[in-house]
Design a protein around this motif. Structure first.
Motif, PDB file in Angstrom:
ATOM      1  N   GLN A 689       0.325  -1.136  -0.410  1.00 31.40           N
ATOM      2  CA  GLN A 689      -0.222   0.011  -0.290  1.00 31.40           C
ATOM      3  C   GLN A 689       1.270   1.569  -0.083  1.00 31.40           C
ATOM      4  O   GLN A 689       0.830   1.924  -0.485  1.00 31.40           O
ATOM      5  N   LEU A 693       1.991   4.616  -3.158  1.00 33.44           N
ATOM      6  CA  LEU A 693       1.522   6.097  -2.571  1.00 33.44           C
ATOM      7  C   LEU A 693       3.102   7.141  -3.350  1.00 33.44           C
ATOM      8  O   LEU A 693       2.516   7.903  -3.772  1.00 33.44           O
ATOM      9  N   LYS A 694       3.493   5.879  -3.894  1.00 30.52           N
ATOM     10  CA  LYS A 694       5.112   6.360  -4.959  1.00 30.52           C
ATOM     11  C   LYS A 694       4.414   6.973  -6.582  1.00 30.52           C
ATOM     12  O   LYS A 694       5.481   7.844  -6.753  1.00 30.52           O
ATOM     13  N   GLN A 701      -3.226   7.567  -5.376  1.00 33.76           N
ATOM     14  CA  GLN A 701      -2.945   8.449  -3.819  1.00 33.76           C
ATOM     15  C   GLN A 701      -3.678   8.377  -3.289  1.00 33.76           C
ATOM     16  O   GLN A 701      -4.138   7.819  -2.334  1.00 33.76           O
ATOM     17  N   VAL A 704      -5.487   4.852  -1.852  1.00 34.70           N
ATOM     18  CA  VAL A 704      -4.606   4.205  -1.139  1.00 34.70           C
ATOM     19  C   VAL A 704      -4.702   4.786   0.401  1.00 34.70           C
ATOM     20  O   VAL A 704      -4.946   4.711   0.986  1.00 34.70           O
ATOM     21  N   ARG A 705      -4.453   5.869   0.554  1.00 26.58           N
ATOM     22  CA  ARG A 705      -5.064   6.670   2.015  1.00 26.58           C
ATOM     23  C   ARG A 705      -6.371   6.544   2.199  1.00 26.58           C
ATOM     24  O   ARG A 705      -6.410   6.766   3.301  1.00 26.58           O
ATOM     25  N   GLN A 711      -2.881   7.372   9.653  1.00 25.49           N
ATOM     26  CA  GLN A 711      -2.486   8.929   9.083  1.00 25.49           C
ATOM     27  C   GLN A 711      -2.232   9.470  10.161  1.00 25.49           C
ATOM     28  O   GLN A 711      -3.184   9.871  10.061  1.00 25.49           O
ATOM     29  N   LEU A 726       2.283   6.052   8.577  1.00 28.43           N
ATOM     30  CA  LEU A 726       1.691   5.517   7.331  1.00 28.43           C
ATOM     31  C   LEU A 726       1.110   3.945   8.526  1.00 28.43           C
ATOM     32  O   LEU A 726       0.106   3.488   8.032  1.00 28.43           O
ATOM     33  N   GLU A 748       5.682   9.184   5.913  1.00 25.85           N
ATOM     34  CA  GLU A 748       6.098  10.393   4.687  1.00 25.85           C
ATOM     35  C   GLU A 748       6.210  11.403   5.254  1.00 25.85           C
ATOM     36  O   GLU A 748       5.784  11.779   5.962  1.00 25.85           O
ATOM     37  N   VAL A 790       8.579   8.728   1.035  1.00 23.71           N
ATOM     38  CA  VAL A 790       7.943   7.947   1.651  1.00 23.71           C
ATOM     39  C   VAL A 790       9.327   6.446   2.136  1.00 23.71           C
ATOM     40  O   VAL A 790       9.747   6.111   1.100  1.00 23.71           O
TER      41      VAL A 790
END
Length: 839
Positions: A689, A693-694, A701, A704-705, A711, A726, A748, A790
């Protein structure tokens, strides 16, 4: 050109250094003894064969073999005879070119200088191989070519030269074929074609003899090398290495060939252009067959033609300084690599480097077989006794085969695992390996084959191969006029018995075979959790993935740590598609994987097995194989395995996919992943996961968030955001870890972070004991954490087995400032919850 007495005297003086160099460097190559053994058997009345009782042509040069046999009859030996004969032929070839081809005295001397300083020409002017006879036949062809006469007699002599060259070595025809066609074309007619055919009559007679006597049109070596089953791409790569090796060992030969090619384009004379085309065809063939393990051997023919092109052009007179500048350049090129220059070669000449399995063979053999260094003791291999051989009835050999087997005598049966001298093994594919040693393609000995040879009764365990061998034995060992033998020759010539050979079984005898359920993602997950076996692997001899049913999936997901692997799709015994993994693997979480698009024919027809054939040596780790069929995914995706497939396909397409794949696949993949249920996301590992984000993909993104387990933003004392927590992911202990708790923290980076470390607060759930771990510094200092990246922080906390509550936070040792979860309420820790420490 003029052939005055003064000119001839000049050439005689100029050829003395050549003769001196040839005598100093004269040697016998071990491979020459393969021919010598056939010559010896021929002279002794057993026929031109390797093993008495089996008619197998183990030599590639019939004309050279016959010439050696004549020399052996006259002198009674096969060491000095081939050496002196070779030197005489090489010198004669050089003089023919200097006297009959060069346009001037400068050109004649230039030719002699090049041949004297070119390592390839000098090395293989002796060696016991056919090269010097090739030289003199090429020289004769060139003399005739450049002295045309009216009528068809000239064409006949030209064709005869080409025919004898072909009889000496078949692939040498490529050198002169364009020039022969150029000579024939203006005279083209049925009559002129018959004249050319008459010139090839010696070769055609040999072919008729070969077909009747041996049962085959080509030397056994051709079947052994061209039938080995080596992929064309690997051969071409090795062939290019062969050309590059010549640049290193022998700069003069390479420079002369290039100069000849360029000169032909400049002068644009049709015969020179035809010779240049012959050079190109020959070198292209060398690349196609993978070159050779003997550096320079197949550069000599192109060199002779290139020199002929160079010395046909007007050159400065010997009275002019530019002529001596040209000579100086040639000598300089011959000395450019002083370690290998024939002009500097000493009596203890030896080389040990062997890049890409391409040897300086004279350097390997000279001390033992050189004319000026060899003695009867070190040349004769213990007078015929092969060390390690239990008796004189049998021996299995391959690499280094030659003089030992020659001196073992005709009574010793030699089984050649490289198949150069073995008719059955030559028809089997070689054991696959990407680490090519050209000319040394090992075969798997069929079970029962050695017993069959020893007893004369067929004990080969493979029933189809046993049947094949029965037919083959009729051809190579039965009476020449035995009933049905000619019919058997016809069947072999037309390939009617090829179906009896299971090429796959002999090419990949050590292939690893896995059922897909043993190596799918579920098995992979079990292995990385520490409950399963180690990661499967396979070596150069390939792996096969056997599927449960016929599959039509358009993609496969391979957890493979290497690239340059051929992926073969099979439907039963039929190959229905092939793809190449040529790029670097894609890392996603703990997986290293490749996505392979299944070829259309395989998708349509279906496939039930997948072969993985590496193009590079070494151990290949195959953690899992999974079929991906997006059309079969549930809508919405509520299966973690299907979501992981979609994620893998998405990530691979983003970073490795073609523009067309990105255009066609990504929109649908984004939609499917975004619509996946929470239950499906629970099964996606945190490291995967976080990696999602990359990519610079805001839509992904956001998806996934919305599913990340944590978070939490951490701020500095002034309330400025620094990092976003994360999540935490435990990982199993490895054999090198101490006992305790292992896992990874993910963050992050929101803004540059000062030099900071982690602290941990630990509570033993059993005893309520509490303690702190301060100054746990990340492997990559927070000073180097870049904004918008990240990061993963591996954690290993040493403690006794048990259950613990753990909290952590950041602080900066310099000013003792902390990062806060809630600055207003002075909260600066994050809880990992209850964690279990293992031994």
């Amino acid at each position: 050109m003029t052939t005055s007495a003064k000119h001839r005297t000049l050439l005689a003086v100029a050829v003395i250094p050549l003769l001196t160099v040839l005598l100093r460097t004269a040697w016998i190559n071990d491979d020459a003894y393969i021919t010598f053994r056939s010559v010896e058997n021929f002279v002794l009345g057993h026929g031109p064969v390797w093993n008495v009782g089996e008619r197998v042509q183990s030599f590639t040069h019939p004309l050279w073999m016959l010439l050696l046999a004549a020399g052996r009859l006259i002198t009674g030996e096969l060491y000095y005879t081939p050496l002196l004969l070779s030197i005489a032929l090489a010198v004669a070839a050089v003089l023919l070119i200097a006297l009959g081809v060069a346009e001037s005295s400068t050109g004649a001397i230039l030719a002699i200088l090049i041949f004297t300083g070119a390592k390839a020409f000098v090395d293989f002017s002796t060696s016991g191989l056919e090269n010097p006879l090739t030289y003199v036949l090429l020289a004769g062809f060139l003399v005739v070519l450049f002295h045309p006469r009216p009528g068809l007699r000239w064409l006949f002599w030209l064709a005869l030269g080409a025919g004898l060259l072909t009889l000496n070595r078949m692939d040498a025809l490529l050198l002169v074929l364009p020039a022969l066609l150029v000579a024939w074309w203006p005279k083209r007619s049925w009559r002129s074609a018959l004249v050319v055919g008459a010139g090839f009559l010696p070769f055609l007679l040999w072919e008729a003899f070969s077909l009747f006597y041996y049962g085959f049109l080509f030397p056994n070596t051709a079947y052994a090398k061209l039938n080995a089953g080596v992929p064309v791409a690997l051969l071409a790569q090795q062939g290019l290495f062969y050309l590059l090796r010549s640049v290193d060992l022998d700069p003069l030969t390479t420079a002369a060939i290039l100069a000849g090619l360029v000169t032909s384009l400049v002068v644009r004379e049709r015969r020179s252009l035809a010779l240049a085309l012959g050079i190109i065809l020959s070198l292209a063939y060398v690349v196609f067959v993978g070159g050779d393990f003997m550096a320079g051997r197949f550069m000599t023919g192109p060199l002779v033609l290139a020199v002929a092109i160079l010395i046909r052009v007007p050159l400065p007179s010997l009275r002019e300084a530019p002529a001596y500048l040209i000579f100086a350049v040639v000598i300089g090129l011959s000395l450019l690599n002083p370690a290998t220059s024939p002009l500097l070669s000493s009596f203890n000449y030896r080389t040990t480097t062997n890049p890409n399995q391409i040897e300086d063979v004279r350097g390997y053999h000279y001390e033992r077989t050189g004319l000026l260094t060899a003695t009867a003791f070190n040349r004769l291999y213990d007078q015929g006794v092969i060390k390690g051989m239990g008796d004189v009835d049998g021996w299995v050999a391959c690499e280094g085969m030659g003089s030992k087997e020659y001196y073992a005598g005709f009574q010793t049966y030699i089984v050649d695992r490289c198949a150069l001298t073995d008719a059955l093994l030559a028809r089997l594919p070689a054991i696959y390996t990407p680490d090519l040693y050209v000319g040394h393609y090992y075969r798997k000995l069929p079970d029962g084959y050695l017993t069959t040879i020893r007893t004369g009764e067929n004990h080969i365990a493979d029933p189809k191969l046993a049947e094949y061998y029965d037919h083959l034995r009729t051809v190579i060992s039965g009476p020449l006029l035995a009933p049905g033998r000619l019919a058997e020759i016809w069947r072999f010539t037309t390939g009617q018995y090829q179906h009896l050979i299971d090429r796959d079984a002999y090419q990949f005898p050590d292939r690893k075979v896995y059922a897909i359920e043993e190596i799918d993602r579920a098995a992979h997950a079990q292995r990385i959790s520490g409950d399963g076996n180690v990661t499967p692997s396979f070596g150069a001899n390939s792996a096969r993935i056997q599927l449960e049913t016929l599959a039509h999936a358009p993609y496969i997901d391979l957890g493979l740590d290497r690239e340059f692997v051929d992926v073969i799709f099979r439907h039963g015994a039929e190959v229905v598609g092939q793809a190449l993994i040529s790029g670097q693997y894609t890392p996603l979480g703990n997986d290293q994987y490749h996505i392979v698009a299944v070829p259309e024919q395989a998708r349509t027809q279906g496939y039930d097995a997948i072969d993985l054939i590496p193009r590079a040596p070494g151990d290949h780790k195959l953690s899992y194989v999974e079929l991906i069929a997006p059309a079969h995914w549930q809508t919405p995706i509520d299966n973690p395995a299907q979501l992981l497939q979609a994620v893998h396909l998405y990530f691979y397409t983003i970073f490795r996919g073609s523009a067309a794949q990105q255009r066609d696949l990504l929109p649908a993949l984004r939609t499917q992943i975004a619509g996946a249920t929470d239950a499906a996301w629970v099964g996606v590992p945190l490291d995967v996961q976080v990696d999602l984000l990359k990519p610079r993909d805001p839509e992904m993104q956001a998806t996934v968030r919305s599913h990340l387990p944590a978070q939490t933003t951490l701020t500095d004392a002034q309330g400025a955001p620094r990092v976003r927590y994360l999540g935490w992911e435990s990982r199993p202990l490895t054999p090198g870890d101490p006992g305790g708790i292992a896992g990874d923290l993910y963050f992050e980076v929101l803004a540059p972070l000062p030099y900071a470390s982690l602290w941990f607060h630990i509570v033993d759930k059993t005893t309520d004991a509490q303690w702190m771990v301060y100054d746990y510094f990340p492997e990559a200092s927070t000073n180097n954490w870049q904004e918008a990246t990240v990061v993963r922080v591996p954690v290993m906390l040493e403690m006794d087995p048990g259950t613990y509550d753990i909290a952590f936070g950041f602080w900066t040792p310099v000013d003792r400032e902390r990062l806060y979860v809630d600055r207003a309420n002075d909260v600066y820790w994050l809880s990992l919850g209850e964690q279990r420490a293992e031994e």
